[in-house]
Scaffold this active site. Structure first.
Site, PDB file in Angstrom:
ATOM      1  N   ARG A  64      -9.638  27.289  29.732  1.00  0.00           N
ATOM      2  CA  ARG A  64      -8.478  27.155  28.838  1.00  0.00           C
ATOM      3  C   ARG A  64      -8.707  27.814  27.485  1.00  0.00           C
ATOM      4  O   ARG A  64      -7.748  28.181  26.801  1.00  0.00           O
ATOM      5  CB  ARG A  64      -8.123  25.669  28.660  1.00  0.00           C
ATOM      6  N   GLU A 101     -16.523  15.415  28.454  1.00  0.00           N
ATOM      7  CA  GLU A 101     -15.931  14.080  28.566  1.00  0.00           C
ATOM      8  C   GLU A 101     -15.948  13.584  30.006  1.00  0.00           C
ATOM      9  O   GLU A 101     -16.120  12.399  30.258  1.00  0.00           O
ATOM     10  CB  GLU A 101     -14.489  14.067  28.021  1.00  0.00           C
TER      11      GLU A 101
HETATM   12  O1  LIG Z   1     -15.553  18.419  24.071  1.00  0.00           O
HETATM   13  P1  LIG Z   1     -15.849  18.248  25.542  1.00  0.00           P
HETATM   14  O2  LIG Z   1     -16.049  16.820  25.947  1.00  0.00           O
HETATM   15  O3  LIG Z   1     -16.989  19.117  25.967  1.00  0.00           O
HETATM   16  O4  LIG Z   1     -14.557  18.711  26.332  1.00  0.00           O
HETATM   17  C1  LIG Z   1     -13.791  19.830  25.988  1.00  0.00           C
HETATM   18  C2  LIG Z   1     -13.755  20.861  27.066  1.00  0.00           C
HETATM   19  O5  LIG Z   1     -13.159  20.308  28.253  1.00  0.00           O
HETATM   20  C3  LIG Z   1     -12.173  21.198  28.737  1.00  0.00           C
HETATM   21  O6  LIG Z   1     -12.705  22.158  29.581  1.00  0.00           O
HETATM   22  P2  LIG Z   1     -12.989  21.953  31.148  1.00  0.00           P
HETATM   23  O7  LIG Z   1     -14.480  21.894  31.344  1.00  0.00           O
HETATM   24  O8  LIG Z   1     -12.184  20.818  31.694  1.00  0.00           O
HETATM   25  O9  LIG Z   1     -12.584  23.335  31.791  1.00  0.00           O
HETATM   26  P3  LIG Z   1     -11.246  24.184  31.957  1.00  0.00           P
HETATM   27  O10 LIG Z   1     -11.005  24.838  30.628  1.00  0.00           O
HETATM   28  O11 LIG Z   1     -11.661  25.149  33.004  1.00  0.00           O
HETATM   29  O12 LIG Z   1     -10.107  23.274  32.366  1.00  0.00           O
HETATM   30  C4  LIG Z   1     -11.649  21.855  27.482  1.00  0.00           C
HETATM   31  O13 LIG Z   1     -11.008  23.078  27.780  1.00  0.00           O
HETATM   32  C5  LIG Z   1     -12.901  22.033  26.660  1.00  0.00           C
HETATM   33  O14 LIG Z   1     -13.574  23.246  26.934  1.00  0.00           O
HETATM   34  N1  LIG Z   2      -8.885  14.289  27.364  1.00  0.00           N
HETATM   35  C1  LIG Z   2      -8.880  15.597  27.641  1.00  0.00           C
HETATM   36  N2  LIG Z   2      -7.711  16.237  27.848  1.00  0.00           N
HETATM   37  C2  LIG Z   2      -7.704  17.567  28.137  1.00  0.00           C
HETATM   38  N3  LIG Z   2      -8.814  18.306  28.220  1.00  0.00           N
HETATM   39  C3  LIG Z   2      -9.988  17.703  28.013  1.00  0.00           C
HETATM   40  N4  LIG Z   2     -11.256  18.181  28.024  1.00  0.00           N
HETATM   41  C4  LIG Z   2     -12.077  17.146  27.761  1.00  0.00           C
HETATM   42  N5  LIG Z   2     -11.394  16.017  27.573  1.00  0.00           N
HETATM   43  C5  LIG Z   2     -10.076  16.333  27.719  1.00  0.00           C
END
Ligand SMILES: O=P(O)(O)OC[C@H]1O[C@H](OP(=O)(O)OP(=O)(O)O)[C@H](O)[C@@H]1O
Ligand SMILES: Nc1ncnc2[nH]cnc12
Length: 177
Positions: A64, A101
């Site tokens: 993302r 998370e």
């Molecule tokens: O602060 P954190 O607890 O580390 O979480 C934040 C991360 O989680 C999500 O990515 P995700 O790994 O879900 O991947 P995506 O972008 O492929 O959906 C979001 O895009 C951040 O990169």
């Molecule tokens: N609560 C949340 N919503 C969307 N993206 C996330 N990546 C990590 N935590 C998230």
């Protein structure tokens, strides 16, 4: 950004309870992305965060973070670098494991993606625990680049991720929950 624009962005972010696992309130950005005016507002605000600074590269986090990082780089007139999940980049990489998370993963960057003299900004859609962005900033620091800080569309302040990132530089977010 005006208070009413900020409110429009905030209102468009959709809460999805228990995704991708029970107990997580997922912030769904797709309604923002689907509205050209809102997407533009979000990118304007992220660009404003580094106004007046020389940025050579924006590093965006898989996946993302690419949605915001690449158009942000184009607005700033600089290059874009993808930090990708393990096994996706074709050239020589350096990587780091991290927890987020709702899981854990490994993030990689090409060894030659960022040069030691460059001013580099980290961009992602969302800051939660800071595990992901902290890993990316660790990788960036290893390159010897000048890390300008990080910018997010959303910050989940109640998860206190900011504390992990501030040692690397200023942390800015457009919408905070
Ligand atoms: O602060 P954190 O607890 O580390 O979480 C934040 C991360 O989680 C999500 O990515 P995700 O790994 O879900 O991947 P995506 O972008 O492929 O959906 C979001 O895009 C951040 O990169
Ligand atoms: N609560 C949340 N919503 C969307 N993206 C996330 N990546 C990590 N935590 C998230």
């Amino acid at each position: 950004m005006s208070p009413s624009s900020l409110q429009r962005l905030r209102d468009a972010i959709r809460d999805v309870p228990d995704f991708p696992q029970p107990g997580v309130l997922f912030k769904d950005i797709t309604p923002v992305l689907a509205d050209g005016k809102l997407l533009n507002l979000a990118l304007d605000a992220m660009a404003e965060a580094v106004e007046g600074q020389r940025v050579d590269k924006v590093v965006g986090i898989d996946a993302r973070g690419f949605i915001f990082g690449a158009p942000l780089a184009a607005r700033l007139g600089c290059g874009f670098v993808p930090a990708r999940k393990k096994g996706k980049l074709p050239w020589r990489t350096r990587g780091v494991d991290y927890a987020l998370e709702y899981g854990s993963a490994c993030l990689e960057m090409h060894e030659d993606a960022v040069q030691p003299n460059e001013n580099v900004l980290l961009a992602d859609d969302l800051l939660a625990t800071g595990g992901t962005a902290g890993a990316a900033l660790t990788l960036l620091q290893q390159t010897g680049a000048n890390v300008l800080g990080s910018v997010f569309f959303i910050e989940l302040a109640f998860l206190h991720g900011r504390g992990k990132l501030e040692p690397f530089g200023p942390v800015q977010a457009v919408v905070t929950f």
